[in-house]
Design an enzyme around this catalytic site. Structure first.
Site, short mmCIF file in Angstrom:
data_model
loop_
_atom_site.label_atom_id
_atom_site.label_comp_id
_atom_site.label_asym_id
_atom_site.label_seq_id
_atom_site.Cartn_x
_atom_site.Cartn_y
_atom_site.Cartn_z
N HIS A 1 60.05 -43.89 6.82
CA HIS A 1 60.36 -43.92 5.40
C HIS A 1 61.56 -43.01 5.10
O HIS A 1 61.89 -42.10 5.86
CB HIS A 1 59.16 -43.45 4.58
CG HIS A 1 58.73 -42.04 4.92
ND1 HIS A 1 59.40 -40.91 4.47
CD2 HIS A 1 57.71 -41.58 5.69
CE1 HIS A 1 58.80 -39.83 4.92
NE2 HIS A 1 57.78 -40.20 5.67
N GLU B 1 49.31 -41.62 7.13
CA GLU B 1 49.45 -40.28 7.67
C GLU B 1 48.88 -39.20 6.76
O GLU B 1 48.57 -38.14 7.25
CB GLU B 1 50.91 -39.97 7.98
CG GLU B 1 51.33 -40.53 9.29
CD GLU B 1 52.31 -39.65 10.04
OE1 GLU B 1 52.70 -38.62 9.50
OE2 GLU B 1 52.66 -40.01 11.16
#
Length: 426
Positions: free
Chosen positions: A105, A204
């Site tokens: 990201h 995550e």
């Protein structure tokens, strides 16, 4: 104290293009590989520069170098697609190939905070907070202005390589965290068909609730198992790197077993990328926010697995368990590793109950087990003195009878009398 916010994963899966069937009725497109749960992964080398042992990621710009494709000829992507098609077409039924573009990201506000305070202070203090009063990075960090620019740059890079004929992914996977989902949306917003289909898998740290995600990403369809609130995140549990690799490999197993498409994109986090590369036996590559790595993955299924599966649920006998207790489980783990890799054992064999010959994924699961009735029944059973080979031989009449004292246990007398038994004449 270092606290890892990576107890589990989830994924938003975006199925693109017509004809993607549901699990159980998947039909592989023409030229696609086989569908099965692999037992081994490797990479096809000498296709991307990132595969090279001498590759140095420092200062490398993947967007200006054909994403790392070694072949720089005009028809490079057509040759690449032809090679992948050829690999799958002539692979045996236990081998298949997929091209996975795994991306990180763009920069999130949590990355800004870590840079500002330094990694040691971030790990022990600020990662447990959501804001310092000036900057907000939690609980679900959003993309920073730089992160948005990084995702837009990737979008422009894909458009440039699309002109050269790069094969586009047919399925997009993303962490459900906002920074990953937003990176995916910006990357593919005007390149691919509107995505459909979401299911939990990669993640995550703490995600937003389902309602927020549905409102923010209206083109995503969530499967029923995607809960309203995050039930996987734990602020104090630290997932080990090998556990993370095992979890990633389990997700890969599911993708290879259920997704017929050859070209796949994954947008996730640095830890996920590291564990993915480890799972497919790729050399470590440092991926900065907004970057990605293309990997050609070869998956193989071992044959003749049935004999091993017959003893899959085998539990150790009482006499073996008593020996395990004496040596602290050293022989048990040795026996286990002769039959399977340590990554296949729950919790990497770190949280075990010797009495019940079981392993658990987390300390909390082990603590719950210890308070249960099955565990207590096993402890009571272990109080009894185990039978010996001598006793079995006496019962069969191959040794002198023992008319001595009865065997005793903590709970009282068990045996009573013994009998003289003569061996049967031949």
């Amino acid at each position: 104290m270092l606290v890892s916010l990576t107890p589990a994963y989830s994924v938003l899966s975006l199925f693109l293009g017509a004809g993607f069937a549901t699990q159980g009725s998947l039909a592989s497109p023409h030229g696609a590989g086989h569908l099965f749960a692999p037992t081994n992964y490797s990479i096809v080398p000498d296709i991307f520069i990132q595969d090279s042992p001498t590759f140095n990621a420092t200062g490398y710009d993947v967007l200006s170098d054909s994403f790392g494709l070694i072949d720089k000829s005009k028809g490079r992507w057509k040759k690449f697609a032809s090679r992948i098609h050829h690999l799958n077409k002539y692979a045996d039924e236990d081998t298949t190939y997929k091209v996975i573009y795994i991306a990180r990201h763009g920069q999130g506000f949590h990355n800004v905070a870590e840079t500002q305070y330094g990694t040691p202070l971030w790990n022990c203090k600020y990662s447990l907070l959501t804001t310092d009063g000036n900057l907000t990075w939690g609980p679900d960090a959003k993309l920073s202005p730089l992160g948005i620019s990084q995702a837009e740059a990737v979008n422009a890079g894909w458009k440039e390589q699309r002109k050269a004929g790069i094969p586009l992914p047919k399925t997009l996977y993303s962490s459900p965290l906002s920074r990953s989902a937003s990176t995916l949306n910006i990357t593919w917003k005007d390149i691919l068909i509107d995505p459909k289909g979401v299911r939990p898998q990669f993640r995550e740290n703490f995600r937003s609730n389902k309602t927020y995600l549905e409102e923010t990403y209206p083109s995503f369809d969530f499967e029923p198992s995607f809960t309203e609130h995050d039930e996987l995140w734990n602020s104090i549990y630290q997932e080990q790197s090998l556990q993370q690799s095992l979890r990633t490999q389990q997700i890969l197993n599911d993708i290879f077993a259920t997704n017929p498409h050859t070209y796949i994109s994954i947008t996730a986090h640095s830890g996920t990328i590291t564990s993915f590369l480890r799972a497919v036996n790729h050399r470590p590559v440092s991926v900065q926010p907004g970057g990605f790595v293309p990997v050609v993955v070869k998956a193989v299924r071992k044959k003749n697995q049935a004999p091993g599966q017959k003893t899959r649920r085998y539990k150790r006998d009482i006499d073996q368990i008593l020996d395990d207790i004496k040596d602290g489980g050293a022989q048990k783990i040795k026996d286990e590793l002769e039959r399977k890799d340590i990554e296949e054992l729950p919790g990497m064999a770190e949280h075990g109950c010797l009495a019940c010959s079981r392993y658990f994924a987390t300390p909390a699961a082990l603590a719950t087990h210890v308070t249960g009735k099955p565990h207590k029944r096993r402890l009571k059973k272990l109080e009894e003195e185990p039978y010996t080979i001598e006793e079995s031989r006496r019962a069969a009449g191959f040794s002198a009878p023992d008319n001595g004292a009865s065997r005793e246990t903590k709970g009282g007398l068990v045996a009573s009398t013994s009998m003289d038994v003569e061996p049967v004449a031949a």
